[in-house]
Design an enzyme around this catalytic site. Structure first.
Site, PDB file in Angstrom:
ATOM      1  N   ARG A  28     -42.625  97.018 -33.444  1.00  0.00           N
ATOM      2  CA  ARG A  28     -43.022  97.007 -32.033  1.00  0.00           C
ATOM      3  C   ARG A  28     -41.945  96.266 -31.243  1.00  0.00           C
ATOM      4  O   ARG A  28     -42.076  95.077 -30.947  1.00  0.00           O
ATOM      5  CB  ARG A  28     -44.387  96.331 -31.897  1.00  0.00           C
ATOM      6  CG  ARG A  28     -44.949  96.327 -30.484  1.00  0.00           C
ATOM      7  CD  ARG A  28     -46.308  95.646 -30.436  1.00  0.00           C
ATOM      8  NE  ARG A  28     -46.792  95.559 -29.073  1.00  0.00           N
ATOM      9  CZ  ARG A  28     -46.403  94.623 -28.221  1.00  0.00           C
ATOM     10  NH1 ARG A  28     -45.536  93.693 -28.568  1.00  0.00           N
ATOM     11  NH2 ARG A  28     -46.884  94.613 -26.991  1.00  0.00           N
ATOM     12  N   SER A  99     -54.670 102.171 -29.453  1.00  0.00           N
ATOM     13  CA  SER A  99     -55.233 100.894 -28.993  1.00  0.00           C
ATOM     14  C   SER A  99     -56.372 101.122 -28.010  1.00  0.00           C
ATOM     15  O   SER A  99     -56.265 101.977 -27.122  1.00  0.00           O
ATOM     16  CB  SER A  99     -54.169 100.080 -28.237  1.00  0.00           C
ATOM     17  OG  SER A  99     -53.121  99.731 -29.089  1.00  0.00           O
ATOM     18  N   LYS A 128     -48.320  89.482 -26.011  1.00  0.00           N
ATOM     19  CA  LYS A 128     -48.202  90.727 -25.239  1.00  0.00           C
ATOM     20  C   LYS A 128     -48.298  90.375 -23.762  1.00  0.00           C
ATOM     21  O   LYS A 128     -49.323  89.867 -23.305  1.00  0.00           O
ATOM     22  CB  LYS A 128     -49.326  91.682 -25.650  1.00  0.00           C
ATOM     23  CG  LYS A 128     -49.308  93.053 -24.991  1.00  0.00           C
ATOM     24  CD  LYS A 128     -50.418  93.910 -25.608  1.00  0.00           C
ATOM     25  CE  LYS A 128     -50.843  95.066 -24.717  1.00  0.00           C
ATOM     26  NZ  LYS A 128     -49.925  96.194 -24.718  1.00  0.00           N
TER      27      LYS A 128
HETATM   28  N1  TZP Z   1     -51.963  94.265 -28.531  1.00  0.00           N
HETATM   29  C1  TZP Z   1     -53.027  93.576 -28.163  1.00  0.00           C
HETATM   30  S1  TZP Z   1     -52.807  91.922 -28.354  1.00  0.00           S
HETATM   31  C2  TZP Z   1     -51.242  92.134 -28.971  1.00  0.00           C
HETATM   32  C3  TZP Z   1     -50.955  93.484 -28.989  1.00  0.00           C
HETATM   33  C4  TZP Z   1     -49.683  94.069 -29.415  1.00  0.00           C
HETATM   34  C5  TZP Z   1     -50.366  90.991 -29.375  1.00  0.00           C
HETATM   35  C6  TZP Z   1     -50.706  90.437 -30.705  1.00  0.00           C
HETATM   36  O1  TZP Z   1     -49.874  89.345 -30.996  1.00  0.00           O
HETATM   37  P1  TZP Z   1     -50.437  87.967 -31.584  1.00  0.00           P
HETATM   38  O2  TZP Z   1     -49.247  87.046 -31.574  1.00  0.00           O
HETATM   39  O3  TZP Z   1     -50.898  88.250 -32.971  1.00  0.00           O
HETATM   40  O4  TZP Z   1     -51.523  87.510 -30.654  1.00  0.00           O
END
Ligand code: TZP
Ligand code: MG
Length: 193
Positions: A28, A99, A128
């Protein structure tokens, strides 16, 4: 994860995590400080090779061309990306993940065309930049009840302390970025998870 989530070499981080037992990886590469173009491709190829060597599935987030070139095992898209329906038609042999962040997104999603749902953010996260509001683990129970055979992966703010609550709510897996990439001891973090 992408390079933007790593404080040192992403290849080293992935290799440590894979050796410790993560069961799948999603590339990602997006947001502040992420690579683009040829550099993104090269990193993707290197990370893809690590997954191949250790026999774990490799997913690409969003970037359909990259998923195709790297012969990814799966593609993960969000609500604003290429439709999961179209991906299903174009890549009958790849896993397609989608998602969902809330009920409206869920009811408008082509559930029968996807292999799993990424549900979140479950807890608040700063990883994010455009994350929607945290929804908590309980919503997973409702989704499981409505779609009992659809695999669900919780994401967002998941750590060694709260991951169990996501599985207890019915998730089939947890997706984690910072609690692994920024862990002082990646092996320990993955083993605890
Ligand atoms: N989609 C929803 S929350 C997120 C994504 C890509 C981020 C997740 O990262 P982390 O550091 O595990 O909270
Ligand atoms: Mg997306």
């Amino acid at each position: 994860m992408g390079s933007q989530n790593c404080h040192n070499d992403p290849k080293h981080i992935l290799e440590q995590a894979v050796k410790a037992g993560i069961t799948a990886f999603q590339f990602r590469e997006k947001g502040n400080g992420s690579l683009t173009g040829y550099k993104k491709f090269i990193l993707g190829k290197q990370l893809r090779n690590i997954c191949q060597n250790y026999r774990i599935p490799f997913f690409v987030n969003d970037d359909i061309e990259l998923a195709e070139i790297l012969d990814a095992d799966g593609i993960h898209v969000g609500q604003d990306d290429v439709s999961a329906l179209e991906l299903r038609r174009r890549f009958p042999n790849k896993w397609v993940g989608l998602s969902v962040s809330n009920k409206t997104e869920l009811v408008n999603s082509p559930i029968s065309s996807v292999d799993y749902l990424g549900v979140g953010p479950i807890f608040s996260t700063t990883t994010k930049e455009d994350a929607k509001s945290a929804i908590g683990p309980n919503w997973i129970k409702d989704i499981k009840q409505a779609y009992p055979s659809l695999p669900i992966v919780g994401i967002g703010g998941i750590t060694t302390d709260n991951a169990a609550s996501v599985i207890q709510a019915g998730a089939d897996g947890v997706a984690i970025i910072s609690a692994i990439t920024l862990a002082e001891d990646i092996n320990k973090a993955v083993l605890q998870l």
